[in-house]
Write a protein that holds these residues in place. Sequence first.
Motif, PDB file in Angstrom:
ATOM      1  N   THR A  35      26.650 -60.806 -41.500  1.00 39.49           N
ATOM      2  CA  THR A  35      26.633 -59.769 -42.538  1.00 39.49           C
ATOM      3  C   THR A  35      25.434 -59.960 -43.466  1.00 39.49           C
ATOM      4  O   THR A  35      24.469 -59.206 -43.406  1.00 39.49           O
ATOM      5  CB  THR A  35      27.952 -59.790 -43.336  1.00 39.49           C
ATOM      6  OG1 THR A  35      28.180 -61.125 -43.831  1.00 39.49           O
ATOM      7  CG2 THR A  35      29.121 -59.383 -42.452  1.00 39.49           C
ATOM      8  N   SER A  52      17.186 -57.189 -41.974  1.00 40.10           N
ATOM      9  CA  SER A  52      16.920 -55.753 -42.012  1.00 40.10           C
ATOM     10  C   SER A  52      16.059 -55.389 -43.217  1.00 40.10           C
ATOM     11  O   SER A  52      15.095 -54.613 -43.106  1.00 40.10           O
ATOM     12  CB  SER A  52      18.247 -54.980 -42.056  1.00 40.10           C
ATOM     13  OG  SER A  52      18.020 -53.594 -42.180  1.00 40.10           O
ATOM     14  N   ASN A  53      16.363 -55.973 -44.367  1.00 37.05           N
ATOM     15  CA  ASN A  53      15.570 -55.712 -45.575  1.00 37.05           C
ATOM     16  C   ASN A  53      14.150 -56.251 -45.445  1.00 37.05           C
ATOM     17  O   ASN A  53      13.205 -55.669 -45.997  1.00 37.05           O
ATOM     18  CB  ASN A  53      16.251 -56.338 -46.798  1.00 37.05           C
ATOM     19  CG  ASN A  53      17.521 -55.616 -47.188  1.00 37.05           C
ATOM     20  OD1 ASN A  53      17.699 -54.444 -46.876  1.00 37.05           O
ATOM     21  ND2 ASN A  53      18.425 -56.318 -47.864  1.00 37.05           N
ATOM     22  N   ASN A  76      21.699 -58.360 -42.850  1.00 36.28           N
ATOM     23  CA  ASN A  76      21.205 -57.410 -43.854  1.00 36.28           C
ATOM     24  C   ASN A  76      19.883 -57.870 -44.460  1.00 36.28           C
ATOM     25  O   ASN A  76      18.999 -57.047 -44.745  1.00 36.28           O
ATOM     26  CB  ASN A  76      22.245 -57.225 -44.968  1.00 36.28           C
ATOM     27  CG  ASN A  76      23.427 -56.396 -44.523  1.00 36.28           C
ATOM     28  OD1 ASN A  76      23.306 -55.555 -43.642  1.00 36.28           O
ATOM     29  ND2 ASN A  76      24.578 -56.632 -45.128  1.00 36.28           N
ATOM     30  N   THR A  77      19.740 -59.180 -44.643  1.00 39.25           N
ATOM     31  CA  THR A  77      18.488 -59.695 -45.207  1.00 39.25           C
ATOM     32  C   THR A  77      17.338 -59.535 -44.224  1.00 39.25           C
ATOM     33  O   THR A  77      16.212 -59.197 -44.623  1.00 39.25           O
ATOM     34  CB  THR A  77      18.650 -61.180 -45.603  1.00 39.25           C
ATOM     35  OG1 THR A  77      19.801 -61.335 -46.432  1.00 39.25           O
ATOM     36  CG2 THR A  77      17.424 -61.674 -46.360  1.00 39.25           C
ATOM     37  N   THR A 130      14.204 -52.098 -38.943  1.00 37.45           N
ATOM     38  CA  THR A 130      15.212 -52.139 -39.999  1.00 37.45           C
ATOM     39  C   THR A 130      16.590 -51.812 -39.450  1.00 37.45           C
ATOM     40  O   THR A 130      17.603 -52.421 -39.835  1.00 37.45           O
ATOM     41  CB  THR A 130      14.846 -51.133 -41.112  1.00 37.45           C
ATOM     42  OG1 THR A 130      13.532 -51.433 -41.608  1.00 37.45           O
ATOM     43  CG2 THR A 130      15.842 -51.207 -42.262  1.00 37.45           C
ATOM     44  N   LEU A 180      21.119 -53.828 -38.187  1.00 36.65           N
ATOM     45  CA  LEU A 180      22.306 -53.157 -38.713  1.00 36.65           C
ATOM     46  C   LEU A 180      23.199 -52.655 -37.576  1.00 36.65           C
ATOM     47  O   LEU A 180      24.429 -52.709 -37.677  1.00 36.65           O
ATOM     48  CB  LEU A 180      21.893 -51.989 -39.620  1.00 36.65           C
ATOM     49  CG  LEU A 180      21.060 -52.368 -40.854  1.00 36.65           C
ATOM     50  CD1 LEU A 180      20.710 -51.124 -41.661  1.00 36.65           C
ATOM     51  CD2 LEU A 180      21.808 -53.378 -41.721  1.00 36.65           C
ATOM     52  N   SER A 208      25.014 -55.726 -36.284  1.00 33.74           N
ATOM     53  CA  SER A 208      26.091 -56.125 -37.180  1.00 33.74           C
ATOM     54  C   SER A 208      27.291 -55.195 -37.045  1.00 33.74           C
ATOM     55  O   SER A 208      28.444 -55.641 -36.979  1.00 33.74           O
ATOM     56  CB  SER A 208      25.589 -56.127 -38.629  1.00 33.74           C
ATOM     57  OG  SER A 208      26.623 -56.499 -39.513  1.00 33.74           O
ATOM     58  N   SER A 209      27.031 -53.894 -36.967  1.00 30.81           N
ATOM     59  CA  SER A 209      28.102 -52.913 -36.837  1.00 30.81           C
ATOM     60  C   SER A 209      28.863 -53.084 -35.529  1.00 30.81           C
ATOM     61  O   SER A 209      30.100 -53.056 -35.496  1.00 30.81           O
ATOM     62  CB  SER A 209      27.524 -51.501 -36.942  1.00 30.81           C
ATOM     63  OG  SER A 209      28.525 -50.525 -36.785  1.00 30.81           O
TER      64      SER A 209
END
Length: 420
Positions: free
Chosen positions: A263, A270-271, A267-268, A144, A148, A151-152
Amino acid sequence: MKNNIVSVILVLVIFFTISFITNIIGPIFPSLVKDFEISLTVAGFLPFSFFAAYGVMSIPSGFLVDKFNEKPVLIGAFIMSALGSLLFALHPSFIMAMSSLFLIGTGMAMLQVAINPLLRVSGGEENFAFYSVLAQLLFGAAATLSPLVYSSLAQGMSNPQSTGLVALLSSLVPSNMPWLSMYWLFAAVSVVMLLFIILIKLPKVELTDEETVGALDIYTQLFKNKTVILFFIGIAAYVGTEQGVANAISIFLERYHGLDPLTVGVNTVSNFWLMLTLGCFLGLALLKVLDSRLVLKIFSLGALVSLTIALFGSADMALIAFPLVGFFLSVMWSVIFSLALNSLADYHGSFAGILCTGIVGGGLASPIVGLLADFTGDLRIGMAVVYMTLIYIFSIGFWAKPLVNNKTLNMFSEKQNINK
């Protein structure tokens, strides 16, 4: 006792590290296609290179652990991981990417084989189940977190005023390849883990019958067994499903809904991994009241429905449905693996090695998905591969005949059914 606690922590951190490194391919998949200017078919060979290493190294890693013990294998694994990450970071080309991902995959396969027996001994057999569940939760947490972090870092590197780690990584990678920063990070993590393993004294591990790899003639005998082959395909189908979906999410959302892969896509993904982890809790509860084959059928149908909504629904529906696929995949690995081992009376260690070799299925799915997508011009048609793997997993719930059924709270289900 203190050394054993340190060893337990080390193994749990290794689980986290394996997942953190392994599951970055999906989030960076659109960037790989764009920056290397390759088709989806060719891009699919990148995850194939990684997971092919599992197919090549799972059984040999067991022999290495038998001959040299866990510590040298762990050291060798992180040397492979560091070397592969550095090669990719220093020479970002498609050919180097395949070679580097194979080296990293080799290291991850060696780690997977070595750490479970070490966790059993370090934490004590009476605590093994608890630590195994904790390790899986950390595995999910890392999967997960990894997208992220990417992305960061990528967004931070686009800011000329960035400082600290982001500024350092910006100086090391081409401005148009921010995703490459993750492989510098992987190299650093691998070196740190390598140093820890060298410094820590690990307990002596006596392998159980289930952990012993067995002689080569046992493998020959097992590969003649229809049950072994069917469950080998089952593991390949599961990993192919997991990676086929994870690698497609970001690029699918970009192509069909115009959503930013850095982005929304990240995030998807990661989810997806978060829901795959959380789904384990429901799965554990259901396995206490239902036969594992029924649980497998229910979750397979749930995954099929969720995948259909994700592929053919609106953008908002896809953002919910893709993570739901992960939720329904959550119990499949453990249920298939346990059904497989419970379907043979002996040679469990060798059988487990064969099953882990089936992880190569994670690499086979992506090139086939890409080939169909490129040939038809429609990624949805390419994802038909995942429908096939899910249908196969669903079928396991019908034909699996374990010698021992999972114990449930229903007294009538506690009887052991011996299939002859």
